[in-house]
Design an enzyme around this catalytic site. Sequence first.
Site, PDB file in Angstrom:
ATOM      1  CE  LYS A   9      -2.769  -1.570   3.431  1.00  0.00           C
ATOM      2  NZ  LYS A   9      -4.001  -1.903   4.242  1.00  0.00           N
ATOM      3  CE1 TYR A  49      -9.178  -2.488   1.882  1.00  0.00           C
ATOM      4  CE2 TYR A  49      -8.554  -0.454   0.779  1.00  0.00           C
ATOM      5  CZ  TYR A  49      -8.216  -1.596   1.489  1.00  0.00           C
ATOM      6  OH  TYR A  49      -6.897  -1.842   1.821  1.00  0.00           O
ATOM      7  CG  PHE A  57     -12.066   1.717   9.222  1.00  0.00           C
ATOM      8  CD1 PHE A  57     -11.737   1.072   8.029  1.00  0.00           C
ATOM      9  CD2 PHE A  57     -12.727   0.999  10.206  1.00  0.00           C
ATOM     10  CE1 PHE A  57     -12.062  -0.256   7.826  1.00  0.00           C
ATOM     11  CE2 PHE A  57     -13.055  -0.339  10.002  1.00  0.00           C
ATOM     12  CZ  PHE A  57     -12.724  -0.966   8.812  1.00  0.00           C
ATOM     13  NE  ARG A  85      -6.043 -12.440   6.268  1.00  0.00           N
ATOM     14  CZ  ARG A  85      -6.444 -11.175   6.158  1.00  0.00           C
ATOM     15  NH1 ARG A  85      -6.370 -10.546   5.012  1.00  0.00           N
ATOM     16  NH2 ARG A  85      -6.917 -10.532   7.209  1.00  0.00           N
ATOM     17  CB  THR A  91      -6.091  -6.231  10.689  1.00  0.00           C
ATOM     18  OG1 THR A  91      -6.591  -7.318   9.910  1.00  0.00           O
ATOM     19  CG2 THR A  91      -6.533  -4.922  10.079  1.00  0.00           C
ATOM     20  NE  ARG A 102      -1.204  -5.792   7.572  1.00  0.00           N
ATOM     21  CZ  ARG A 102      -2.404  -6.255   7.238  1.00  0.00           C
ATOM     22  NH1 ARG A 102      -2.984  -7.216   7.958  1.00  0.00           N
ATOM     23  NH2 ARG A 102      -3.030  -5.768   6.191  1.00  0.00           N
ATOM     24  CG  ASN A 112      -2.589  -2.436   7.741  1.00  0.00           C
ATOM     25  OD1 ASN A 112      -2.595  -1.989   6.594  1.00  0.00           O
ATOM     26  ND2 ASN A 112      -3.596  -3.126   8.246  1.00  0.00           N
ATOM     27  CG  HIS A 115      -5.331  -6.061   0.465  1.00  0.00           C
ATOM     28  ND1 HIS A 115      -6.449  -6.079   1.282  1.00  0.00           N
ATOM     29  CD2 HIS A 115      -5.576  -6.952  -0.526  1.00  0.00           C
ATOM     30  CE1 HIS A 115      -7.331  -6.931   0.776  1.00  0.00           C
ATOM     31  NE2 HIS A 115      -6.825  -7.476  -0.316  1.00  0.00           N
ATOM     32  CD  GLU A 126      -9.196  -9.145  -2.246  1.00  0.00           C
ATOM     33  OE1 GLU A 126      -9.858  -8.668  -1.310  1.00  0.00           O
ATOM     34  OE2 GLU A 126      -7.998  -9.501  -2.113  1.00  0.00           O
TER      35      GLU A 126
HETATM   36  P1  DAT Z   1      -6.878  -6.738   6.493  1.00  0.00           P
HETATM   37  O1  DAT Z   1      -6.179  -5.656   5.707  1.00  0.00           O
HETATM   38  O2  DAT Z   1      -5.959  -7.357   7.509  1.00  0.00           O
HETATM   39  O3  DAT Z   1      -7.575  -7.755   5.625  1.00  0.00           O
HETATM   40  P2  DAT Z   1      -9.535  -5.651   7.031  1.00  0.00           P
HETATM   41  O4  DAT Z   1      -9.967  -6.270   5.747  1.00  0.00           O
HETATM   42  O5  DAT Z   1     -10.335  -5.941   8.256  1.00  0.00           O
HETATM   43  O6  DAT Z   1      -8.008  -6.008   7.355  1.00  0.00           O
HETATM   44  O7  DAT Z   1      -9.492  -4.078   6.861  1.00  0.00           O
HETATM   45  C1  DAT Z   1      -8.976  -3.502   5.684  1.00  0.00           C
HETATM   46  C2  DAT Z   1      -8.103  -2.346   6.050  1.00  0.00           C
HETATM   47  O8  DAT Z   1      -8.887  -1.345   6.686  1.00  0.00           O
HETATM   48  C3  DAT Z   1      -6.996  -2.675   7.066  1.00  0.00           C
HETATM   49  O9  DAT Z   1      -5.835  -3.179   6.465  1.00  0.00           O
HETATM   50  C4  DAT Z   1      -6.753  -1.352   7.682  1.00  0.00           C
HETATM   51  C5  DAT Z   1      -8.122  -0.700   7.692  1.00  0.00           C
HETATM   52  N1  DAT Z   1      -8.810  -0.895   8.972  1.00  0.00           N
HETATM   53  C6  DAT Z   1      -9.403  -2.012   9.420  1.00  0.00           C
HETATM   54  N2  DAT Z   1      -9.931  -1.827  10.641  1.00  0.00           N
HETATM   55  C7  DAT Z   1      -9.674  -0.545  10.944  1.00  0.00           C
HETATM   56  C8  DAT Z   1      -9.956   0.282  12.068  1.00  0.00           C
HETATM   57  N3  DAT Z   1     -10.637  -0.176  13.128  1.00  0.00           N
HETATM   58  N4  DAT Z   1      -9.524   1.571  12.037  1.00  0.00           N
HETATM   59  C9  DAT Z   1      -8.846   2.058  10.981  1.00  0.00           C
HETATM   60  N5  DAT Z   1      -8.541   1.334   9.878  1.00  0.00           N
HETATM   61  C10 DAT Z   1      -8.948   0.053   9.874  1.00  0.00           C
HETATM   62 MG    MG Z   2      -9.207  -7.623   4.418  1.00  0.00          MG
END
Ligand code: DAT
Ligand code: MG
Length: 150
Positions: A9, A49, A57, A85, A91, A102, A112, A115, A126
């Site tokens: 990212k 997303y 967020f 992962r 995350t 991470r 972080n 992705h 995806e």
């Molecule tokens: P991942 O990227 O581990 O698959 P996710 O799909 O739950 O995680 O969320 C996508 C992205 O959104 C994640 O990399 C960072 C952001 N994110 C997730 N939860 C968040 C939160 N509580 N506050 C801010 N950003 C968040």
């Molecule tokens: Mg995700």
Amino acid sequence: MERSLVLVKPDGVQRSLVGEVITRLERRGLRLAGAKFMQVGKALAEEHYAIHKGKPFYDGLIAYITSAPVMAMVWEGPNAVAAIRQTMGATRPLEAAPGSIRHDYALEVCRNITHASDSPENGEQEVALWFKQDELIAWSRDADKWIFEK
Ligand code: DAT
Ligand code: MG
């Protein structure tokens, strides 16, 4: 054989961690099937997303992923989704296992670094969203027989 989308990212690109992410995935034994360095537009960001639409967020997430170029890749291998992962870590960086990307390079959930697809089904979806068929390479490595059991 599974496939996962992997993104370095904007924060990872700005911090010159593209090579580090690739190195870790290569060392793990995963096989690269496609890669492109690109600026993500709003439409792709929103589709990618979509599952997070409405969350507090979400707007920040769209702004973050479109803020600077990303390195988009497809990596494949047996159990690739779970393996990738695990290499990325949880995350929330403070919950990521020591030694994961991470854990080693991030502090905040919204910065972080990477992705990765979260299920084999989402991996396929995806990959199809981010890559055209002719941007993916079907190939075998000489080392595959030493890494993949079959
Ligand atoms: P991942 O990227 O581990 O698959 P996710 O799909 O739950 O995680 O969320 C996508 C992205 O959104 C994640 O990399 C960072 C952001 N994110 C997730 N939860 C968040 C939160 N509580 N506050 C801010 N950003 C968040
Ligand atoms: Mg995700």
